[in-house]
Design an enzyme around this catalytic site. Structure first.
Site, mmCIF file in Angstrom:
data_model
loop_
_atom_site.group_PDB
_atom_site.id
_atom_site.type_symbol
_atom_site.label_atom_id
_atom_site.label_comp_id
_atom_site.label_asym_id
_atom_site.label_seq_id
_atom_site.Cartn_x
_atom_site.Cartn_y
_atom_site.Cartn_z
ATOM 1 N N ASP A 207 7.138 -3.175 7.561
ATOM 2 C CA ASP A 207 7.109 -3.701 6.195
ATOM 3 C C ASP A 207 8.344 -4.575 6.003
ATOM 4 O O ASP A 207 9.379 -4.344 6.632
ATOM 5 C CB ASP A 207 7.149 -2.563 5.171
ATOM 6 C CG ASP A 207 6.070 -1.528 5.394
ATOM 7 O OD1 ASP A 207 4.916 -1.923 5.620
ATOM 8 O OD2 ASP A 207 6.392 -0.322 5.364
ATOM 9 N N ASP A 246 2.411 -5.330 8.268
ATOM 10 C CA ASP A 246 1.984 -4.159 7.512
ATOM 11 C C ASP A 246 2.145 -4.466 6.024
ATOM 12 O O ASP A 246 1.569 -5.416 5.522
ATOM 13 C CB ASP A 246 2.770 -2.938 7.961
ATOM 14 C CG ASP A 246 2.159 -1.624 7.503
ATOM 15 O OD1 ASP A 246 1.054 -1.650 6.929
ATOM 16 O OD2 ASP A 246 2.769 -0.566 7.714
ATOM 17 N N ASP A 250 6.512 -1.010 0.799
ATOM 18 C CA ASP A 250 5.865 0.293 0.747
ATOM 19 C C ASP A 250 6.867 1.336 0.248
ATOM 20 O O ASP A 250 8.049 1.326 0.643
ATOM 21 C CB ASP A 250 5.332 0.703 2.114
ATOM 22 C CG ASP A 250 3.993 0.028 2.439
ATOM 23 O OD1 ASP A 250 3.529 -0.799 1.629
ATOM 24 O OD2 ASP A 250 3.423 0.326 3.501
ATOM 25 N N ARG A 302 -3.916 -3.697 -2.555
ATOM 26 C CA ARG A 302 -2.717 -2.869 -2.758
ATOM 27 C C ARG A 302 -1.671 -3.589 -3.605
ATOM 28 O O ARG A 302 -0.589 -3.918 -3.134
ATOM 29 C CB ARG A 302 -2.112 -2.436 -1.423
ATOM 30 C CG ARG A 302 -3.025 -1.571 -0.590
ATOM 31 C CD ARG A 302 -2.310 -1.048 0.652
ATOM 32 N NE ARG A 302 -3.220 -0.237 1.475
ATOM 33 C CZ ARG A 302 -2.895 0.312 2.633
ATOM 34 N NH1 ARG A 302 -1.668 0.136 3.117
ATOM 35 N NH2 ARG A 302 -3.770 1.015 3.313
#
Length: 427
Positions: A207, A246, A250, A302
């Protein structure tokens, strides 16, 4: 015209102009204002503002950044990033590409031949080429993964860029990250997972920012993207896109008390995951996050997807593009999303009901939503559209936000976010 007026006027063009006679404001000792989201709870978030002069650094390369971070130490520190810092470099500053990390005989060609589902089947990859992939991936991780410790502020000077960097705030408290262009956390060695999603899929490791077990974190005026290597231009292997990235940000593994403000998340598939597992019941009572005045542009999904957490999503701007769009708000296990005054811009093939997706989630509070400039009730439309196929969502999320500033109308926030969100736009 005052400096702030000039900055706002020119931000529409993506440039922050400062008159030659003016000095840029030093933001390095700024702290999170009171009542500015969950990160202001209790002791608030002050980052490295208490650092002494010996622990204030200006860094221009990966080696300097790594030294300043000091292995993730908790010593109060302020790190100012100048220019472009490329994490894929050796200690002498020479750029490293994927071939430089490959070891033990790993090649993508051999890996694909070894684990082709038509001959390998659906078992998890193992053996010589998977071992070589793991060894190669470890070599890259040693360069690109940088740990951020407690009591740290990282700020960009001017148009500062962190390229290829996987910033990890792991089990740390009291961290501020501001005014940075975070781009292209590129994984050279994705792993094939045969049993994911029915057809299998490629899984990547990095990330742009990963909060894991982190508390009291303020992320403000950052821009996060895949710029340089968009996944959309990657080839297809085993009938699946060969993903290299990714998440953009996050927030997982019991992270708590986080405010993300005035930032841009763009040109990416999976933007922001809050809570990583349905079985992580230890996350109950944590994952309290505020997202306000952010722009999500050309993001497939997301934005965010939430498990367990109490997440306040207000005054954000969503710009949906492309045919691969899936959803924006992901309602997952025991989540409590409180969405207020968000504005969505979509092409004609995207319906209002497409903005929300539920996996085992049962609650979504929403008010003041605009869809292509028209007021809509996301909850009512979602429930009507999915009647008979998924369980209805309720507006009772079990909590009401109290830590926030003035909440603007979606129309006003839409204009302000378009002008002011992202790196290089702090007034």
């Amino acid at each position: 015209m005052r400096l702030r007026q000039i900055a706002v006027a020119t931000a529409v063009l993506g440039v922050l102009c400062v008159p030659a006679h003016a000095e840029a404001r030093d933001i390095s000792r700024d702290t999170l204002p009171a009542d500015d989201g969950w990160a202001s709870e209790g002791t608030g978030t002050t980052g490295g503002s208490a650092a002494d002069d010996a622990h204030v650094y200006t860094v221009t390369d990966r080696a300097g950044l790594a030294r300043a971070l000091d292995g993730g130490s908790d010593t109060p520190k302020i790190i100012k990033v100048a220019g472009t810092v490329d994490a894929n470099t050796d200690d002498d500053g020479h750029h490293l590409d994927c071939a430089d990390y490959a070891t033990d005989g790993y090649t993508l060609k051999k890996y694909l031949a070894a684990y082709d589902p038509r001959t390998w089947g659906s078992a998890k990859p193992s053996g010589e080429q998977e071992d070589a992939r793991q060894a190669s991936a470890s070599r890259q991780a040693e360069r690109v993964t940088l740990s951020v410790g407690s009591n740290t502020t990282i700020v960009g000077l001017g148009d500062a860029v962190l390229k290829g960097t996987n910033l990890q705030v792991r089990n740390a408290n009291n961290v501020i990250v501001r005014n940075l262009d975070l781009r292209d956390a590129y994984d050279c060695f994705p792993v094939w997972q045969p049993n994911t999603g029915g057809l299998g899929d490629w899984k990547t490791s990095y990330d742009n920012i990963w909060l894991t077990g982190a508390t009291h974190v303020w992320i403000d005026h950052v821009t996060a993207s895949d710029k340089g290597h968009p996944d959309a231009k990657e080839p297809t292997y085993f009938a699946r896109n060969y993903l290299r990235h990714d998440g953009l940000l996050d927030i997982t593994n019991g992270s708590d008390l986080v405010t993300v403000s005035w930032s841009r998340f763009q040109d990416h598939d999976k933007a922001m995951l809050i809570g990583n597992s349905d079985s992580a019941t230890g996350d109950r009572g944590k994952l309290r996050v505020t997202l306000h005045h952010n722009q999500f542009e050309s993001v497939v999904q997301r934005a965010p997807r939430v498990r367990f957490g109490q997440v306040h999503v207000y005054d954000n701007r969503y710009v949906v593009t492309g045919d691969d769009y899936r959803y924006s708000l992901g309602v997952s296990t025991e989540s409590g999303i409180y969405a207020e005054n968000n504005a969505f811009h979509t092409p004609g093939h995207v319906e209002v009901a497409d903005l929300v997706k539920s996996w085992n989630g049962s609650a979504l509070h929403q008010t003041g939503t605009l869809f292509n400039s028209y007021p809509v009730d996301l909850l009512a439309i979602y429930d009507a559209y999915n009647s008979g196929s998924e369980r209805d969502l309720t507006a009772d999320v079990g909590w009401t936000p109290t830590l926030h500033g003035t909440i603007d109308s979606a129309e006003a926030a839409d204009r302000e976010v378009a002008r002011g969100a992202g790196a290089g736009r702090i007034p």
